[in-house]
Design a protein around this motif. Structure first.
Motif, PDB file in Angstrom:
ATOM      1  N   PHE A  29      18.301   2.386 -72.241  1.00  0.00           N
ATOM      2  CA  PHE A  29      17.069   2.298 -73.036  1.00  0.00           C
ATOM      3  C   PHE A  29      17.460   1.665 -74.370  1.00  0.00           C
ATOM      4  N   PRO A  30      16.651   0.744 -74.919  1.00  0.00           N
ATOM      5  CA  PRO A  30      17.060   0.061 -76.150  1.00  0.00           C
ATOM      6  C   PRO A  30      17.038   0.966 -77.384  1.00  0.00           C
ATOM      7  N   SER A  31      17.923   0.660 -78.315  1.00  0.00           N
ATOM      8  CA  SER A  31      17.897   1.380 -79.601  1.00  0.00           C
ATOM      9  C   SER A  31      18.565   0.498 -80.650  1.00  0.00           C
ATOM     10  N   TYR A  32      18.253   0.777 -81.910  1.00  0.00           N
ATOM     11  CA  TYR A  32      18.952   0.112 -83.022  1.00  0.00           C
ATOM     12  C   TYR A  32      20.153   0.994 -83.361  1.00  0.00           C
ATOM     13  N   THR A  33      21.241   0.782 -82.615  1.00  0.00           N
ATOM     14  CA  THR A  33      22.405   1.667 -82.736  1.00  0.00           C
ATOM     15  C   THR A  33      23.213   1.322 -83.982  1.00  0.00           C
ATOM     16  N   VAL A  34      23.620   2.357 -84.717  1.00  0.00           N
ATOM     17  CA  VAL A  34      24.446   2.127 -85.911  1.00  0.00           C
ATOM     18  C   VAL A  34      25.870   2.622 -85.708  1.00  0.00           C
ATOM     19  N   PHE A  35      26.060   3.518 -84.748  1.00  0.00           N
ATOM     20  CA  PHE A  35      27.404   4.065 -84.495  1.00  0.00           C
ATOM     21  C   PHE A  35      27.460   4.563 -83.056  1.00  0.00           C
ATOM     22  N   LEU A  44      18.623   4.211 -85.184  1.00  0.00           N
ATOM     23  CA  LEU A  44      17.462   4.356 -86.081  1.00  0.00           C
ATOM     24  C   LEU A  44      16.316   5.083 -85.380  1.00  0.00           C
ATOM     25  N   ASP A  45      15.654   5.972 -86.109  1.00  0.00           N
ATOM     26  CA  ASP A  45      14.432   6.607 -85.598  1.00  0.00           C
ATOM     27  C   ASP A  45      13.355   5.530 -85.477  1.00  0.00           C
ATOM     28  N   ILE A  46      12.712   5.487 -84.328  1.00  0.00           N
ATOM     29  CA  ILE A  46      11.738   4.431 -84.039  1.00  0.00           C
ATOM     30  C   ILE A  46      10.433   4.625 -84.838  1.00  0.00           C
ATOM     31  N   ASN A  47      10.225   5.829 -85.309  1.00  0.00           N
ATOM     32  CA  ASN A  47       8.995   6.156 -86.054  1.00  0.00           C
ATOM     33  C   ASN A  47       9.408   6.875 -87.350  1.00  0.00           C
ATOM     34  N   PRO A  48      10.055   6.130 -88.254  1.00  0.00           N
ATOM     35  CA  PRO A  48      10.824   6.765 -89.335  1.00  0.00           C
ATOM     36  C   PRO A  48       9.997   7.340 -90.482  1.00  0.00           C
ATOM     37  N   GLY A  52      15.791   3.377 -92.825  1.00  0.00           N
ATOM     38  CA  GLY A  52      17.164   3.862 -92.659  1.00  0.00           C
ATOM     39  C   GLY A  52      17.241   5.226 -91.990  1.00  0.00           C
ATOM     40  N   HIS A  53      16.079   5.837 -91.728  1.00  0.00           N
ATOM     41  CA  HIS A  53      16.035   7.150 -91.037  1.00  0.00           C
ATOM     42  C   HIS A  53      16.807   7.007 -89.713  1.00  0.00           C
ATOM     43  N   THR A  54      17.862   7.798 -89.615  1.00  0.00           N
ATOM     44  CA  THR A  54      18.801   7.680 -88.493  1.00  0.00           C
ATOM     45  C   THR A  54      18.900   9.005 -87.751  1.00  0.00           C
ATOM     46  N   LEU A  55      19.092   8.927 -86.437  1.00  0.00           N
ATOM     47  CA  LEU A  55      19.291  10.128 -85.610  1.00  0.00           C
ATOM     48  C   LEU A  55      20.718  10.119 -85.079  1.00  0.00           C
ATOM     49  N   VAL A  56      21.409  11.232 -85.216  1.00  0.00           N
ATOM     50  CA  VAL A  56      22.800  11.346 -84.753  1.00  0.00           C
ATOM     51  C   VAL A  56      22.810  12.357 -83.597  1.00  0.00           C
ATOM     52  N   CYS A  57      23.329  11.942 -82.442  1.00  0.00           N
ATOM     53  CA  CYS A  57      23.246  12.784 -81.237  1.00  0.00           C
ATOM     54  C   CYS A  57      24.595  12.909 -80.547  1.00  0.00           C
ATOM     55  N   PRO A  58      24.825  14.048 -79.905  1.00  0.00           N
ATOM     56  CA  PRO A  58      25.913  14.090 -78.933  1.00  0.00           C
ATOM     57  C   PRO A  58      25.439  13.299 -77.707  1.00  0.00           C
ATOM     58  N   LYS A  59      26.343  12.625 -77.016  1.00  0.00           N
ATOM     59  CA  LYS A  59      25.914  11.888 -75.823  1.00  0.00           C
ATOM     60  C   LYS A  59      25.576  12.844 -74.681  1.00  0.00           C
ATOM     61  N   LYS A 137      12.297  -6.862 -87.190  1.00  0.00           N
ATOM     62  CA  LYS A 137      13.310  -7.566 -87.993  1.00  0.00           C
ATOM     63  C   LYS A 137      13.892  -6.631 -89.056  1.00  0.00           C
ATOM     64  N   GLU A 138      13.008  -5.820 -89.648  1.00  0.00           N
ATOM     65  CA  GLU A 138      13.450  -4.897 -90.694  1.00  0.00           C
ATOM     66  C   GLU A 138      14.355  -3.799 -90.108  1.00  0.00           C
ATOM     67  N   MET A 139      14.015  -3.339 -88.892  1.00  0.00           N
ATOM     68  CA  MET A 139      14.846  -2.343 -88.195  1.00  0.00           C
ATOM     69  C   MET A 139      16.204  -2.967 -87.882  1.00  0.00           C
ATOM     70  N   GLU A 140      16.176  -4.216 -87.404  1.00  0.00           N
ATOM     71  CA  GLU A 140      17.439  -4.906 -87.061  1.00  0.00           C
ATOM     72  C   GLU A 140      18.305  -5.079 -88.304  1.00  0.00           C
ATOM     73  N   ASP A 141      17.700  -5.549 -89.392  1.00  0.00           N
ATOM     74  CA  ASP A 141      18.451  -5.772 -90.637  1.00  0.00           C
ATOM     75  C   ASP A 141      19.001  -4.458 -91.187  1.00  0.00           C
ATOM     76  N   THR A 142      18.191  -3.400 -91.115  1.00  0.00           N
ATOM     77  CA  THR A 142      18.624  -2.096 -91.645  1.00  0.00           C
ATOM     78  C   THR A 142      19.788  -1.548 -90.822  1.00  0.00           C
ATOM     79  N   SER A 143      19.683  -1.636 -89.493  1.00  0.00           N
ATOM     80  CA  SER A 143      20.781  -1.111 -88.658  1.00  0.00           C
ATOM     81  C   SER A 143      22.051  -1.925 -88.891  1.00  0.00           C
TER      82      SER A 143
END
Ligand code: AMP
Ligand code: ZN
Length: 153
Positions: A29-35, A44-48, A52-59, A137-143
């Motif tokens: 599934f697509p995401s703006y992954t930062v790490f 990035l949270d899709i509905n921030p 820069g609102h980011t979600l950190v998850c265990p896989k 574009k803003e999500m891409e640039d931010t990530s």
């Protein structure tokens, strides 16, 4: 507590096969992954609440922190704290929130453990936060900016 198994209710509970964040972790599934590493993924949270609102998850799938091993919980929050530095640097924020919801009563919408990293400005002080809309574009640039800041860390 010993011997007593309490459950946290969530009518949105799903197993790993139907879980959006499991799909993101597996690259299905697509995401703006930062790490990303073997154990954790942040995107990035899709509905921030803010840019820069980011979600950190265990896989690994688990619904609440009660489904995680203690070392994994520690690792998750350590990573969220580390990512917060990059998020703040990339967005020019003046503060940040670390937030983690467990159960429907806590407003948990996605039943896969995640820590929110929400950058905030002084203008947010004392106000309830509303969701904002960002273009792709803003999500891409931010990530990209967060990834760059993390690489410098
Ligand atoms: P919570 O209320 O803690 O369960 O928050 C779940 C968060 O996940 C919300 O802020 C949603 O905007 C966000 N979210 C839901 N689906 C996705 C997705 N596919 N990609 C990124 N973020 C998502
Ligand atoms: Zn999952």
């Amino acid at each position: 507590m010993k011997g007593e198994k309490r459950e946290i209710f969530n009518s949105a509970s799903v197993g790993p096969d139907k879980c959006t964040f499991c799909k993101i972790a597996k690259g299905e599934f697509p995401s703006y992954t930062v790490f990303e590493d073997e154990t954790y993924i942040a995107f990035l949270d899709i509905n921030p609440f803010s840019k820069g609102h980011t979600l950190v998850c265990p896989k690994a799938h688990g619904e609440t922190v009660w489904d995680m091993k203690e070392a994994e919980i520690g690792g998750l929050f350590l990573l969220a704290a580390r990512i917060s530095r990059a998020v703040v640097e990339a967005t020019g924020a003046e503060g940040f929130r670390l937030l983690q919801n467990n159960g429907e009563a806590a407003n948990q919408i996605v039943s896969h453990v995640h820590v929110h990293v929400i950058p905030v400005m002084m203008s947010h002080k004392g106000k309830p936060m509303d969701r904002i809309r960002l273009e792709g574009k803003e999500m891409e640039d931010t990530s990209a900016a967060i990834r760059k800041a993390l690489a410098r860390d």
